[in-house]
Design a protein around this motif. Structure first.
Motif, PDB file in Angstrom:
ATOM      1  N   ASP A 308       0.782  -1.232   0.000  1.00  0.00           N
ATOM      2  CA  ASP A 308       0.000   0.000   0.000  1.00  0.00           C
ATOM      3  C   ASP A 308       0.817   1.288   0.000  1.00  0.00           C
ATOM      4  N   ARG A 309       2.085   1.208  -0.314  1.00  0.00           N
ATOM      5  CA  ARG A 309       2.809   2.445  -0.564  1.00  0.00           C
ATOM      6  C   ARG A 309       2.314   3.011  -1.902  1.00  0.00           C
ATOM      7  N   ALA A 310       1.973   4.275  -1.906  1.00  0.00           N
ATOM      8  CA  ALA A 310       1.377   4.873  -3.105  1.00  0.00           C
ATOM      9  C   ALA A 310       2.133   6.133  -3.492  1.00  0.00           C
ATOM     10  N   THR A 311       2.098   6.458  -4.774  1.00  0.00           N
ATOM     11  CA  THR A 311       2.815   7.617  -5.309  1.00  0.00           C
ATOM     12  C   THR A 311       2.023   8.891  -5.054  1.00  0.00           C
ATOM     13  N   ARG A 312       2.704   9.881  -4.482  1.00  0.00           N
ATOM     14  CA  ARG A 312       2.105  11.175  -4.178  1.00  0.00           C
ATOM     15  C   ARG A 312       3.075  12.282  -4.591  1.00  0.00           C
ATOM     16  N   ALA A 313       2.569  13.501  -4.633  1.00  0.00           N
ATOM     17  CA  ALA A 313       3.429  14.629  -5.022  1.00  0.00           C
ATOM     18  C   ALA A 313       2.930  15.914  -4.386  1.00  0.00           C
ATOM     19  N   GLN A 314       3.836  16.878  -4.239  1.00  0.00           N
ATOM     20  CA  GLN A 314       3.491  18.206  -3.742  1.00  0.00           C
ATOM     21  C   GLN A 314       4.584  19.180  -4.131  1.00  0.00           C
ATOM     22  N   ALA A 315       4.255  20.457  -4.088  1.00  0.00           N
ATOM     23  CA  ALA A 315       5.212  21.497  -4.471  1.00  0.00           C
ATOM     24  C   ALA A 315       6.224  21.732  -3.357  1.00  0.00           C
ATOM     25  N   ILE A 316       7.388  22.213  -3.751  1.00  0.00           N
ATOM     26  CA  ILE A 316       8.479  22.518  -2.826  1.00  0.00           C
ATOM     27  C   ILE A 316       8.499  24.011  -2.543  1.00  0.00           C
ATOM     28  N   ARG A 317       8.645  24.371  -1.297  1.00  0.00           N
ATOM     29  CA  ARG A 317       8.826  25.773  -0.924  1.00  0.00           C
ATOM     30  C   ARG A 317      10.324  26.077  -0.827  1.00  0.00           C
ATOM     31  N   TRP A 318      10.677  27.366  -0.952  1.00  0.00           N
ATOM     32  CA  TRP A 318      12.079  27.771  -0.934  1.00  0.00           C
ATOM     33  C   TRP A 318      12.290  28.932   0.032  1.00  0.00           C
ATOM     34  N   THR A 319      13.395  28.859   0.779  1.00  0.00           N
ATOM     35  CA  THR A 319      13.765  29.961   1.649  1.00  0.00           C
ATOM     36  C   THR A 319      14.499  31.025   0.842  1.00  0.00           C
ATOM     37  N   SER A 320      14.722  32.152   1.474  1.00  0.00           N
ATOM     38  CA  SER A 320      15.379  33.262   0.776  1.00  0.00           C
ATOM     39  C   SER A 320      16.819  32.935   0.400  1.00  0.00           C
ATOM     40  N   ASP A 321      17.448  32.007   1.108  1.00  0.00           N
ATOM     41  CA  ASP A 321      18.823  31.637   0.776  1.00  0.00           C
ATOM     42  C   ASP A 321      18.895  30.450  -0.178  1.00  0.00           C
ATOM     43  N   GLY A 322      17.747  30.042  -0.744  1.00  0.00           N
ATOM     44  CA  GLY A 322      17.745  29.003  -1.760  1.00  0.00           C
ATOM     45  C   GLY A 322      17.774  27.592  -1.221  1.00  0.00           C
ATOM     46  N   THR A 323      17.198  27.373  -0.061  1.00  0.00           N
ATOM     47  CA  THR A 323      17.118  26.035   0.521  1.00  0.00           C
ATOM     48  C   THR A 323      15.699  25.499   0.367  1.00  0.00           C
ATOM     49  N   PRO A 324      15.543  24.253  -0.088  1.00  0.00           N
ATOM     50  CA  PRO A 324      14.197  23.704  -0.224  1.00  0.00           C
ATOM     51  C   PRO A 324      13.593  23.357   1.123  1.00  0.00           C
ATOM     52  N   VAL A 325      12.313  23.609   1.257  1.00  0.00           N
ATOM     53  CA  VAL A 325      11.558  23.220   2.444  1.00  0.00           C
ATOM     54  C   VAL A 325      10.412  22.333   1.966  1.00  0.00           C
ATOM     55  N   PHE A 326      10.414  21.094   2.404  1.00  0.00           N
ATOM     56  CA  PHE A 326       9.424  20.134   1.935  1.00  0.00           C
ATOM     57  C   PHE A 326       8.159  20.122   2.792  1.00  0.00           C
ATOM     58  N   GLY A 327       8.260  20.678   4.008  1.00  0.00           N
ATOM     59  CA  GLY A 327       7.095  20.698   4.879  1.00  0.00           C
ATOM     60  C   GLY A 327       6.747  19.301   5.356  1.00  0.00           C
ATOM     61  N   GLU A 328       5.460  18.991   5.380  1.00  0.00           N
ATOM     62  CA  GLU A 328       5.023  17.653   5.750  1.00  0.00           C
ATOM     63  C   GLU A 328       4.175  17.089   4.626  1.00  0.00           C
ATOM     64  N   PRO A 329       4.115  15.768   4.513  1.00  0.00           N
ATOM     65  CA  PRO A 329       3.304  15.194   3.422  1.00  0.00           C
ATOM     66  C   PRO A 329       1.853  15.612   3.550  1.00  0.00           C
ATOM     67  N   VAL A 330       1.282  16.073   2.442  1.00  0.00           N
ATOM     68  CA  VAL A 330      -0.079  16.602   2.457  1.00  0.00           C
ATOM     69  C   VAL A 330      -1.087  15.464   2.532  1.00  0.00           C
ATOM     70  N   ALA A 331      -2.275  15.785   2.976  1.00  0.00           N
ATOM     71  CA  ALA A 331      -3.333  14.792   3.093  1.00  0.00           C
ATOM     72  C   ALA A 331      -3.789  14.336   1.709  1.00  0.00           C
ATOM     73  N   ASP A 332      -4.347  13.149   1.653  1.00  0.00           N
ATOM     74  CA  ASP A 332      -4.891  12.646   0.397  1.00  0.00           C
ATOM     75  C   ASP A 332      -6.044  13.518  -0.078  1.00  0.00           C
ATOM     76  N   GLY A 333      -6.223  13.563  -1.385  1.00  0.00           N
ATOM     77  CA  GLY A 333      -7.313  14.328  -1.966  1.00  0.00           C
ATOM     78  C   GLY A 333      -6.799  15.299  -3.004  1.00  0.00           C
ATOM     79  N   PRO A 334      -7.706  16.140  -3.545  1.00  0.00           N
ATOM     80  CA  PRO A 334      -7.294  17.115  -4.561  1.00  0.00           C
ATOM     81  C   PRO A 334      -6.201  18.037  -4.033  1.00  0.00           C
ATOM     82  N   TYR A 335      -5.219  18.305  -4.880  1.00  0.00           N
ATOM     83  CA  TYR A 335      -4.088  19.149  -4.483  1.00  0.00           C
ATOM     84  C   TYR A 335      -3.899  20.261  -5.506  1.00  0.00           C
ATOM     85  N   THR A 336      -3.817  21.479  -4.988  1.00  0.00           N
ATOM     86  CA  THR A 336      -3.557  22.646  -5.829  1.00  0.00           C
ATOM     87  C   THR A 336      -2.246  23.282  -5.388  1.00  0.00           C
ATOM     88  N   ILE A 337      -1.380  23.552  -6.332  1.00  0.00           N
ATOM     89  CA  ILE A 337      -0.099  24.174  -6.005  1.00  0.00           C
ATOM     90  C   ILE A 337      -0.346  25.553  -5.406  1.00  0.00           C
TER      91      ILE A 337
END
Length: 657
Positions: A308-337
């Motif tokens: 039951d591992r399933a493929t998911r995706a979400q947008a990456i946020r960026w800090t002012s110094d160019g570091t990616p922030v992934f946050g936490e995995p979003v809940a299932d359902g419709p996703y808007t960037i």
């Protein structure tokens, strides 16, 4: 209500509701597909491969949008062999378009030896990977034979790199991440280089795992994410960062995240996120994180066989110094960037105790050099029933809040005359004439008992090497006790006249002059008389000086507390002054280190305060007498120079400038 208001209300009620923006996709994108790899080609299509639950084939699907992969037809482009090579564990396929050719990198094992896992390559003979014939190009040879998997490749500044997971040899006998140059799309050249191994608590839950590397190059930096720990709920992502112009084959070019950068979110019902890849929106403007996770926590049986591992995706946020922030995995359902993908990272004003929570650390030895405080520690590691300490580590800070991990520049095995550990007992580093000398405790290979060694480096963070090729002090040189562990816990001190001294001991406090080369004793080994150390010296001597007063602090009793004596001379006589600290929480030992930094005095020690307390089961990793954590609190003096009792706190200390 007036007629005009009624008309306005009736008119507005008749209008259609504003249209909501359509979601970009719905998570999960593809059910029961783990280890996803999504490649956005120049032809405008997303191509996706992933591990299927049966572990028996490689599928490929494509779509114009990421969400379109949900309904895209899955074409089987290759099946495992019925017997022999590539007959089992078909894992983690990745599709790449390199030059005119398409390649799939994947993991496989012989049908008759399913854990002899190795990386393999397929090459497509046509321009369309869905219709072309896939040709087996064989195993990628890695320089030595061991369990190896999860390969990826990337190009940077005219070079192509191959990055993969492989089991190393002790003490790096978990699964580690390696990198090498590629001379062809199916082979590497040069010696492989290890970039990271499982060392932090969050990397060793359930199993010692670093695996599934993925690379993102943005904003003048190279980011390499990897998955850590067992494949259940504790599975998470860590990250390495290097400057884009750095030598990527030099492990020193990479900085490792101290904590997971992406992990389970019970609030969003997402568990064990990991084995990711990176892609973008079709216009290339928004970076996307693609990963797998489960939407429930409890797994029946072996997580590896759970489909039951399933493929998911979400947008990456960026800090002012160019570091990616992934946050936490979003809940299932419709996703808007989100329209705003900037991330703000606030810096705390204080550092709670324990100050190091990524690994268990003990026996802190602080040293100040060029306006920065360096902290030398031993690493506790094991089952919590004995002192298993396979390596020393170095940390540093310029503000007492943000600590940089410099890794492990010294291990017992670096002293060839030692047993090789795992006995990285207490040490102490000091600088003289531009060299850094690290005095440490190890087991001697030929002379029974503990011994003192000294390592040297041109940098406070190493690498360090054995400065003598032999022990500085061995058990047959000290006769004040009948025990074999009285030569431990060295502490160096350089007096105002430039003379260096070394203190050490258990049950007896030994001391001796050091020659100017810092690697030889100068004269006899002496013993501080018992009454001068309260008639109950246990171990861990530490010497510092303040306003003409010499302070000799040490552990007393067992469980240990910290006592101290004072003198007007480094050779004594010493006057016993009592306790400066009570026993440490949840630990039989305490082992202090005292230093002045930016106008404040600090008392470093270790305790058994809990860390990595993820609950019972695979995530539990609590502290204790053999799993200790370094702490620090402020030290204060009375007007007469006596030390006030240290208050051990959970709040720790504040930021200093």
């Amino acid at each position: 209500m007036t007629r005009s208001i009624l008309l306005t209300f009736a008119f507005s009620a008749s209008l259609p509701a504003p249209a909501l923006a359509a979601p970009d996709w719905t998570n999960p994108i593809v059910e029961q597909r783990a280890d996803p790899h999504v490649f956005l080609d120049e032809d405008g299509y997303y191509y996706m491969t992933a591990t299927v639950p049966e572990y028996d084939r490689i599928e490929l699907r494509r779509a114009r949008t990421l969400g379109g992969l949900s309904t895209a037809k899955a074409e089987t482009i290759w099946k495992k062999h019925r017997r022999g090579e590539m007959g089992a564990h078909i894992w983690a396929p990745e599709i790449h378009h390199i030059g005119p050719k398409w390649y799939v990198y994947f993991t496989a094992a012989p049908a008759e030896a399913i854990w002899e896992i190795r990386p393999h390559v397929l090459e497509c003979d046509g321009p369309n990977p869905l219709t072309g014939k896939w040709i087996e190009k064989g195993e990628v040879k890695l320089g030595w034979e061991s369990f190896s998997l999860d390969a990826t490749t990337f190009a940077h500044q005219g070079k192509r790199y191959y990055v993969w997971t492989q089991r190393g040899e002790a003490p790096y006998d978990g699964t580690n991440i390696y990198i090498a140059l590629m001379d062809t799309p199916t082979s590497i050249t040069g010696a492989p280089v290890m970039l990271t191994h499982p060392e932090y608590g969050w990397e060793t839950r359930g199993h010692r795992v670093n695996e599934a590397p993925a690379v993102l190059i943005r904003h003048g930096k190279v980011f390499l994410t990897y998955s850590a720990s067992a494949t259940g709920t504790v599975y998470c992502l860590g990250m390495l960062t290097a400057d884009a112009d750095a030598d990527l084959l030099d492990p020193g070019s990479w900085k490792k995240s101290a904590r997971p950068v992406f992990q389970s979110s019970p609030e969003n019902s997402q568990f064990g996120p990991g084995h990711n890849c990176f892609t973008t929106t079709p216009d290339g403007r928004t970076d996307l994180l693609v990963y797998h996770s489960r939407n429930y926590e409890k797994i029946e049986g072996d997580p590896l066989h759970n489909p039951d591992r399933a493929t998911r995706a979400q947008a990456i946020r960026w800090t002012s110094d160019g570091t990616p922030v992934f946050g936490e995995p979003v809940a299932d359902g419709p996703y808007t960037i989100p329209s705003d993908l900037t991330a703000q990272v606030s810096k705390p004003d204080s550092r709670p105790n324990p100050i190091i929570t990524e690994v268990f650390t003990a026996d802190p030895a602080p040293m100040v050099h060029d306006g920065r405080l360096y902290l030398y520690v031993g690493q506790d590691e094991g089952d919590g029933r004995g002192y298993r300490m396979p390596r020393w580590r170095v940390y540093s800070t310029d503000d007492m809040v943000e600590w940089q991990d410099h890794g492990s520049p010294l291990q017992p095995g670096d002293f060839k005359w030692s047993t090789g550990g795992p006995t990285s007992w207490a040490g102490h580093a000091i600088e003289k004439d531009g060299k850094f000398y690290w005095y440490v405790t190890v087991d001697h290979k030929d002379i029974h008992g503990k011994a003192l060694g000294v390592a040297v480096s041109d940098s406070p963070t190493g690498p360090f090497k054995d400065a003598r090729g032999s022990a500085l002090v061995t058990n047959d040189m000290t006769k004040a006790t009948g025990i074999s562990w009285d030569d431990i816990d060295p502490a160096a001190f350089i007096d105002d006249d430039g003379q260096a001294w070394l203190f050490w001991g258990n049950q007896k406090c030994y001391y001796a002059k050091l020659k100017p080369n810092m690697t030889e004793l100068d004269g006899d080994i002496r013993v501080v008389p018992d009454p001068e150390v309260g008639n109950r010296f246990t171990e861990a001597p530490w010497v510092h000086q303040r306003h003409g007063i010499y302070y000799l602090s040490y552990a007393t009793g067992f469980p240990e507390k910290t006592a101290y004596s004072v003198s007007r001379s480094i050779t004594g006589p010493w006057i016993y002054k009592g306790l400066v600290a009570e026993g440490a929480q949840n630990s039989n030992t305490i082992h202090q280190g005292i230093v002045t930094f930016k106008g404040k005095d600090y008392f470093f020690y270790h305790s058994g305060m809990m860390q990595f307390d993820e609950g019972a089961g695979e995530g539990h990793n609590g502290g204790g007498s053999f799993l200790r954590s370094v702490c620090v609190d402020e030290l204060h003096y009375n007007p007469d120079g006596s030390m006030q009792r240290v208050i051990q706190t959970s709040e720790g200390v504040g930021r200093v400038k």
